[in-house]
Design a protein around this motif. Structure first.
Motif, PDB file in Angstrom:
ATOM      1  N   SER A 153      -8.086  -3.630   9.532  1.00  0.00           N
ATOM      2  CA  SER A 153      -7.282  -2.779   8.645  1.00  0.00           C
ATOM      3  C   SER A 153      -6.250  -1.981   9.435  1.00  0.00           C
ATOM      4  CB  SER A 153      -8.180  -1.832   7.847  1.00  0.00           C
ATOM      5  OG  SER A 153      -8.696  -0.802   8.676  1.00  0.00           O
ATOM      6  N   GLY A 154      -6.606  -1.604  10.666  1.00  0.00           N
ATOM      7  CA  GLY A 154      -5.665  -0.857  11.489  1.00  0.00           C
ATOM      8  C   GLY A 154      -4.411  -1.637  11.792  1.00  0.00           C
ATOM      9  N   ALA A 155      -4.542  -2.967  11.855  1.00  0.00           N
ATOM     10  CA  ALA A 155      -3.387  -3.818  12.133  1.00  0.00           C
ATOM     11  C   ALA A 155      -2.641  -4.217  10.872  1.00  0.00           C
ATOM     12  CB  ALA A 155      -3.851  -5.073  12.880  1.00  0.00           C
ATOM     13  N   MET A 156      -3.345  -4.271   9.736  1.00  0.00           N
ATOM     14  CA  MET A 156      -2.747  -4.810   8.509  1.00  0.00           C
ATOM     15  C   MET A 156      -2.255  -3.740   7.541  1.00  0.00           C
ATOM     16  SD  MET A 156      -5.572  -7.774   7.737  1.00  0.00           S
ATOM     17  CE  MET A 156      -4.840  -8.106   6.135  1.00  0.00           C
ATOM     18  N   LEU A 157      -2.891  -2.582   7.546  1.00  0.00           N
ATOM     19  CA  LEU A 157      -2.624  -1.579   6.519  1.00  0.00           C
ATOM     20  C   LEU A 157      -1.849  -0.401   7.081  1.00  0.00           C
ATOM     21  CD1 LEU A 157      -6.120  -1.550   4.764  1.00  0.00           C
ATOM     22  CD2 LEU A 157      -4.168  -3.040   4.323  1.00  0.00           C
ATOM     23  N   ASP A 158      -1.113   0.270   6.212  1.00  0.00           N
ATOM     24  CA  ASP A 158      -0.402   1.495   6.562  1.00  0.00           C
ATOM     25  C   ASP A 158      -1.203   2.703   6.098  1.00  0.00           C
ATOM     26  OD1 ASP A 158       1.998   0.255   7.617  1.00  0.00           O
ATOM     27  OD2 ASP A 158       2.449  -0.319   5.551  1.00  0.00           O
ATOM     28  N   THR A 159      -1.025   3.820   6.776  1.00  0.00           N
ATOM     29  CA  THR A 159      -1.690   5.059   6.380  1.00  0.00           C
ATOM     30  C   THR A 159      -0.741   5.906   5.544  1.00  0.00           C
ATOM     31  OG1 THR A 159      -3.088   5.090   8.362  1.00  0.00           O
ATOM     32  CG2 THR A 159      -2.794   7.173   7.191  1.00  0.00           C
ATOM     33  N   ALA A 160      -1.210   6.311   4.381  1.00  0.00           N
ATOM     34  CA  ALA A 160      -0.457   7.207   3.493  1.00  0.00           C
ATOM     35  C   ALA A 160      -1.309   8.442   3.247  1.00  0.00           C
ATOM     36  CB  ALA A 160      -0.130   6.515   2.174  1.00  0.00           C
ATOM     37  N   ARG A 161      -0.655   9.525   2.834  1.00  0.00           N
ATOM     38  CA  ARG A 161      -1.380  10.753   2.505  1.00  0.00           C
ATOM     39  C   ARG A 161      -1.094  11.156   1.076  1.00  0.00           C
ATOM     40  NH1 ARG A 161      -4.415  12.927   6.172  1.00  0.00           N
ATOM     41  NH2 ARG A 161      -4.110  12.319   8.362  1.00  0.00           N
ATOM     42  N   VAL A 162      -2.097  11.748   0.462  1.00  0.00           N
ATOM     43  CA  VAL A 162      -1.972  12.200  -0.922  1.00  0.00           C
ATOM     44  C   VAL A 162      -1.141  13.477  -0.944  1.00  0.00           C
ATOM     45  CG1 VAL A 162      -3.221  13.023  -2.944  1.00  0.00           C
ATOM     46  CG2 VAL A 162      -4.164  11.150  -1.572  1.00  0.00           C
ATOM     47  N   THR A 163      -0.021  13.428  -1.650  1.00  0.00           N
ATOM     48  CA  THR A 163       0.875  14.585  -1.728  1.00  0.00           C
ATOM     49  C   THR A 163       0.993  15.135  -3.140  1.00  0.00           C
ATOM     50  OG1 THR A 163       2.742  13.047  -1.941  1.00  0.00           O
ATOM     51  CG2 THR A 163       2.244  13.883   0.264  1.00  0.00           C
ATOM     52  N   GLY A 164       0.402  14.458  -4.103  1.00  0.00           N
ATOM     53  CA  GLY A 164       0.430  14.938  -5.486  1.00  0.00           C
ATOM     54  C   GLY A 164      -0.802  14.461  -6.207  1.00  0.00           C
ATOM     55  N   LEU A 165      -1.306  15.275  -7.124  1.00  0.00           N
ATOM     56  CA  LEU A 165      -2.540  14.923  -7.817  1.00  0.00           C
ATOM     57  C   LEU A 165      -2.614  15.637  -9.153  1.00  0.00           C
ATOM     58  CD1 LEU A 165      -5.383  13.591  -7.808  1.00  0.00           C
ATOM     59  CD2 LEU A 165      -6.215  15.628  -6.614  1.00  0.00           C
TER      60      LEU A 165
END
Length: 236
Positions: free
Chosen positions: A13-25
């Motif tokens: 997953s570290g190679a295939m996926l991007d990291t996003a952060r929750v900024t709205g909920l």
């Protein structure tokens, strides 16, 4: 997964996926949640209305869940999802516990259903899993009639109202014979050449496609995609 398999999944997953952060909920109902995500990778992405974003809700597994972004701001690197969190699977648990600032692992956007040619009159047919796509459609055209089938019509009507989908919309109870959703769709078909967009339950998508053969006002084009099927975890 076993311990070794889980660790391998996390490495992959570290190679295939991007990291996003929750900024709205925001919680629209017990089953619907709107989540804003921010990632540097989103600035470089090309988004097409109707494209999909996949999320890994649980570490130790490469199982992904698919959602439709309702908007995309490449300049700011942000997007927004509306998730229908029925059941108690990994994705429902993730969205049930999500919080501001929380990291998430995502892939996309990737090709799914392309709404860019759905201009002019549009007849949109779907269910709870189609709500985000209906919102994405508004980035293309405001000339749309909507027919939704739902297990809780009143609840879905309230969610749609919060999202601004209040005009030319019918929400009917889900039924095995699909008679009402088919009848409402047939009645909502425009006189002018129009595009039919139908998504959601595979059985309903097939029923609507089949039923259009007998419609007096047939669509000029059909954009259809099954998002789920009874007895299966997902089709994507």
């Amino acid at each position: 997964m076993t311990g070794i398999a889980g660790r391998l999944a996390d490495l992959a997953s570290g190679a295939m996926l991007d990291t996003a952060r929750v900024t709205g909920l925001s919680r629209l109902s017990p089953e619907f949640v709107r989540v804003g995500l921010s990632a540097e990778a989103f600035r470089k992405a090309t988004w097409v209305p109707g494209a999909k974003l996949q999320l890994r809700p649980r570490r130790g597994s490469m199982s992904l869940r698919t959602y439709t972004p309702v908007s995309w701001d490449a300049a700011e690197g942000v997007t927004e999802l509306i998730a229908y969190t029925h059941g108690d699977g990994p994705a429902a648990q993730w969205f049930g516990q999500v919080a501001h600032g929380q990291p998430s692992e995502v892939m996309g956007p990737r090709r799914s259903i392309d709404l860019r040619e759905a201009t002019g009159p549009v007849l949109f047919v779907g269910d709870e899993s189609s709500v985000a796509l209906a919102c994405a459609l508004r980035t293309v055209t405001g000339d749309a009639s909507h027919v939704f089938e739902a297990r809780d019509p009143a609840g879905l009507t309230d969610v749609l109202a919060q999202l601004g989908i209040t005009e030319r919309v019918a929400v009917v109870a889900k039924a095995a014979d699909r008679a009402e959703v088919l009848g409402r769709a047939r009645d909502a078909a425009a006189e002018a050449p129009y595009t039919l967009v139908v998504t959601g339950d595979a059985a309903t998508v097939h029923a609507v496609r089949r039923d259009t053969r007998g419609w007096q006002r047939k669509p000029r084009q059909v954009k259809g995609k099954a998002y789920w099927a009874e007895g299966r975890a997902g089709l994507d």
